[in-house]
Write an enzyme that holds these catalytic residues in place. Structure first.
Site, PDB file in Angstrom:
ATOM      1  N   LEU A   1       0.852  -1.281   0.086  1.00  0.00           N
ATOM      2  CA  LEU A   1       0.053   0.146   0.037  1.00  0.00           C
ATOM      3  C   LEU A   1       1.000   1.312   0.184  1.00  0.00           C
ATOM      4  O   LEU A   1       0.410   2.335   0.279  1.00  0.00           O
ATOM      5  CB  LEU A   1      -1.006  -0.070   1.092  1.00  0.00           C
ATOM      6  CG  LEU A   1      -1.828  -1.078   1.110  1.00  0.00           C
ATOM      7  CD1 LEU A   1      -3.067  -1.060   2.190  1.00  0.00           C
ATOM      8  CD2 LEU A   1      -2.835  -1.100  -0.174  1.00  0.00           C
TER       9      LEU A   1
ATOM     10  N   ASP B   1       5.145  -6.599   2.046  1.00  0.00           N
ATOM     11  CA  ASP B   1       6.265  -6.534   1.061  1.00  0.00           C
ATOM     12  C   ASP B   1       6.195  -7.588   0.226  1.00  0.00           C
ATOM     13  O   ASP B   1       6.633  -8.994   0.621  1.00  0.00           O
ATOM     14  CB  ASP B   1       7.421  -6.038   1.799  1.00  0.00           C
ATOM     15  CG  ASP B   1       8.471  -5.744   0.806  1.00  0.00           C
ATOM     16  OD1 ASP B   1       8.496  -5.910  -0.557  1.00  0.00           O
ATOM     17  OD2 ASP B   1       9.648  -4.972   1.056  1.00  0.00           O
TER      18      ASP B   1
ATOM     19  N   ALA C   1       4.160  -5.785  -8.563  1.00  0.00           N
ATOM     20  CA  ALA C   1       4.696  -4.931  -7.228  1.00  0.00           C
ATOM     21  C   ALA C   1       6.102  -4.376  -7.854  1.00  0.00           C
ATOM     22  O   ALA C   1       6.921  -4.979  -8.054  1.00  0.00           O
ATOM     23  CB  ALA C   1       4.803  -5.648  -6.236  1.00  0.00           C
TER      24      ALA C   1
ATOM     25  N   TYR D   1      15.111   2.341 -14.340  1.00  0.00           N
ATOM     26  CA  TYR D   1      13.798   1.520 -14.313  1.00  0.00           C
ATOM     27  C   TYR D   1      13.808   0.431 -15.313  1.00  0.00           C
ATOM     28  O   TYR D   1      13.686  -0.613 -15.128  1.00  0.00           O
ATOM     29  CB  TYR D   1      12.894   2.496 -14.457  1.00  0.00           C
ATOM     30  CG  TYR D   1      11.335   1.801 -14.696  1.00  0.00           C
ATOM     31  CD1 TYR D   1      10.880   1.041 -13.631  1.00  0.00           C
ATOM     32  CD2 TYR D   1      10.654   2.103 -15.721  1.00  0.00           C
ATOM     33  CE1 TYR D   1       9.691   0.386 -13.952  1.00  0.00           C
ATOM     34  CE2 TYR D   1       9.516   1.382 -16.090  1.00  0.00           C
ATOM     35  CZ  TYR D   1       9.020   0.605 -15.007  1.00  0.00           C
ATOM     36  OH  TYR D   1       7.789   0.094 -15.372  1.00  0.00           O
TER      37      TYR D   1
ATOM     38  N   ARG E   1       3.164   8.418 -29.060  1.00  0.00           N
ATOM     39  CA  ARG E   1       3.172   7.304 -28.220  1.00  0.00           C
ATOM     40  C   ARG E   1       1.930   6.419 -28.469  1.00  0.00           C
ATOM     41  O   ARG E   1       1.102   6.723 -28.953  1.00  0.00           O
ATOM     42  CB  ARG E   1       3.142   7.558 -26.644  1.00  0.00           C
ATOM     43  CG  ARG E   1       4.363   8.388 -26.280  1.00  0.00           C
ATOM     44  CD  ARG E   1       5.758   7.477 -26.332  1.00  0.00           C
ATOM     45  NE  ARG E   1       6.680   8.322 -25.956  1.00  0.00           N
ATOM     46  CZ  ARG E   1       7.595   9.022 -26.770  1.00  0.00           C
ATOM     47  NH1 ARG E   1       7.289   8.750 -28.138  1.00  0.00           N
ATOM     48  NH2 ARG E   1       8.611   9.535 -26.265  1.00  0.00           N
TER      49      ARG E   1
END
Length: 361
Positions: free
Chosen positions: A34, A52, A75, A142, A222
C-alpha cells in the site's frame, strides 16, 4: 476455478487484472504494501494481504497456507525520472522482489508467473513498430531493472521449469468501463491523467515537452492501450502458460497518438480547453514509440476492444470527474468525512472480512 496471487494488486494495472480474474470466477489473493496502491482499489471478493512482495517469510507463509495456480507480479517502483536519481534502489527493489517471488514460487511448486514489464527496456528503438526482438537498450535504471527481471525469469525456466510471461506495456491508460476503478498515482506523471487533471482544475497546466519532433504536429507520438484490454492480455497469457513455454509480448494498440492529439481527445471529453504550456524536449525522449502487437494477437487471439483514443480518454475523464480526489476521496466518503462517490458500495463494510494483514517477525 483457480486461485492466483497478485502482487501489487492494489495498484492501477494490478487492480484491473484482479477485477478481470474475479469476474471470470477465479479466487484472488492480493499482496500489496500500500505504498503506492489503494485499499479501495481492491475489488470485493479478493483477499488483501498487506505486506512486501520481497518478504520471503511472508511469501513462504502465503504459499504454504494456500494452493496457488499462478502468480501475477505487478509490485514495483516505476518512475523513470526518479530511477535516474536512485538507480541502485530501483534495481535492488524491482529485481530483488522478482527474485524472491520466483524462488519461493519454485519451492512451493507454483510454476506459472506473469511479469508486469515495460517498453522502457527498448530505450530508443531502431525500428517502428517495435517487435519483441528489437534490441534491448534501456536508457534508465527503471528499464534496466525490468530487463534484468526478465532475464532472471528466463534462467528460472531453464533451470527450474518456472514458466513465465513478460508483458511489455507501452502506455496503459483509461479506466474500468464500469467506473469502478481508475488511475490514481501520486505524483501523476502519465500524459492522459495529467491532461484530465489540468482540464478539471486539479493540477497545474499540462506541460508539453517538445514541439519540434519529426512528427506531423511536432509533438511526440506514443502508443496507448486501454487498461481493460491490458487486463485481458494478462488473463490470456496466464492461461497460455498452462501448456506453452515461457513467452514475451509487447502490449500496445499498434497505433500512435501525438501529445496534441491526446489533448484534443481530452477537450472533446470535457467540452473545454486543456490548459497547457510549451516546453523543451526532455533528454532521451524518442519521437515515436509504437508497439507491434502481432505476436500477441497471433498466439493468444488478443485484440484491443477499447483501442480508440476517444474511448480510452472518455473512460479516464469519467472516472476522475466522478472522483476528483481519487481513492482518498472514496475513503473520506466511506468514513463520512467528505463528499464524493464510492467505488464499491459495500467496500468499507467488507474490508475487515476480506483483508488479512500478515507481518514478518
Amino acid at each position: 476455478m483457480e486461485r492466483f496471487l497478485v502482487t501489487g494488486g492494489a495498484g492501477y494495472v494490478g487492480s484491473h487484472v484482479v477485477l478481470a480474474l474475479l469476474e471470470r470466477g477465479d479466487e484472488v489473493v492480493v499482496l500489496d504494501d500500500l505504498r503506492q496502491g489503494h485499499r479501495l482499489a481492491v475489488p470485493p471478493g479478493a483477499e488483501l494481504v498487506v505486506g512486501d512482495a520481497a518478504d520471503r517469510h511472508l511469501l513462504r507463509e502465503l504459499m504454504a497456507s494456500r494452493r496457488f495456480d499462478g502468480i501475477l507480479h505487478f509490485a514495483a517502483i516505476s518512475l523513470v525520472d526518479e530511477s535516474m536519481r536512485e538507480p541502485m534502489r530501483y534495481i535492488r527493489e524491482n529485481l530483488g522482489n522478482t527474485l524472491a517471488l520466483a524462488e519461493e514460487a519454485v519451492k512451493a511448486g507454483v510454476m506459472r508467473l506473469v511479469l508486469s514489464s515495460t517498453a522502457a527496456l527498448f530505450g530508443s528503438p531502431e525500428n517502428i513498430p517495435i517487435g519483441e526482438d528489437e534490441r534491448k537498450n534501456p536508457v534508465s535504471p527503471y528499464g534496466e531493472s525490468k530487463l534484468m527481471a526478465e532475464r532472471a525469469l528466463e534462467w528460472a525456466d531453464r533451470i527450474h521449469g518456472l514458466r513465465s510471461a513478460s508483458l511489455r506495456y507501452f502506455n496503459a491508460a483509461g479506466a474500468d468501463p464500469g467506473g469502478r476503478l481508475g488511475e490514481d498515482h501520486s505524483p501523476e506523471t502519465h500524459l492522459i491523467p495529467c491532461a484530465v487533471n489540468a482540464v478539471l482544475g486539479l493540477g497545474r497546466p499540462l506541460a508539453i515537452h517538445g514541439t519540434d519532433y519529426d512528427t506531423p504536429d511536432g509533438t511526440a507520438i506514443r502508443d496507448y492501450v486501454h487498461v481493460a484490454d491490458l487486463a485481458d492480455a494478462h488473463l490470456r497469457v496466464l492461461d497460455r502458460l498452462k501448456n506453452c513455454p515461457s513467452c514475451r509480448y509487447n502490449v500496445g494498440s499498434g497505433t500512435g497518438a501525438s501529445v496534441l492529439e491526446v489533448i484534443a481527445a481530452v477537450e472533446r471529453a470535457a467540452g473545454r480547453p486543456v490548459p497547457h504550456v510549451l516546453g523543451p524536449r526532455r533528454a532521451g525522449d524518442p519521437a515515436i514509440l509504437i508497439a507491434s502487437n502481432e505476436r500477441l494477437r497471433r498466439e493468444t487471439g488478443w485484440a484491443p476492444r477499447l483501442g480508440a483514443l476517444d474511448d480510452i480518454v472518455r473512460s479516464a475523464y469519467a472516472w476522475r470527474a466522478r472522483n476528483p480526489r481519487g481513492y482518498s476521496g472514496m475513503a473520506a466518503l466511506s468514513s463520512g468525512a467528505g463528499p464524493g462517490p464510492a467505488a464499491w458500495p459495500d467496500q468499507a463494510a467488507a474490508l475487515p472480512d476480506t483483508e488479512r494483514a500478515m507481518a514478518s517477525p
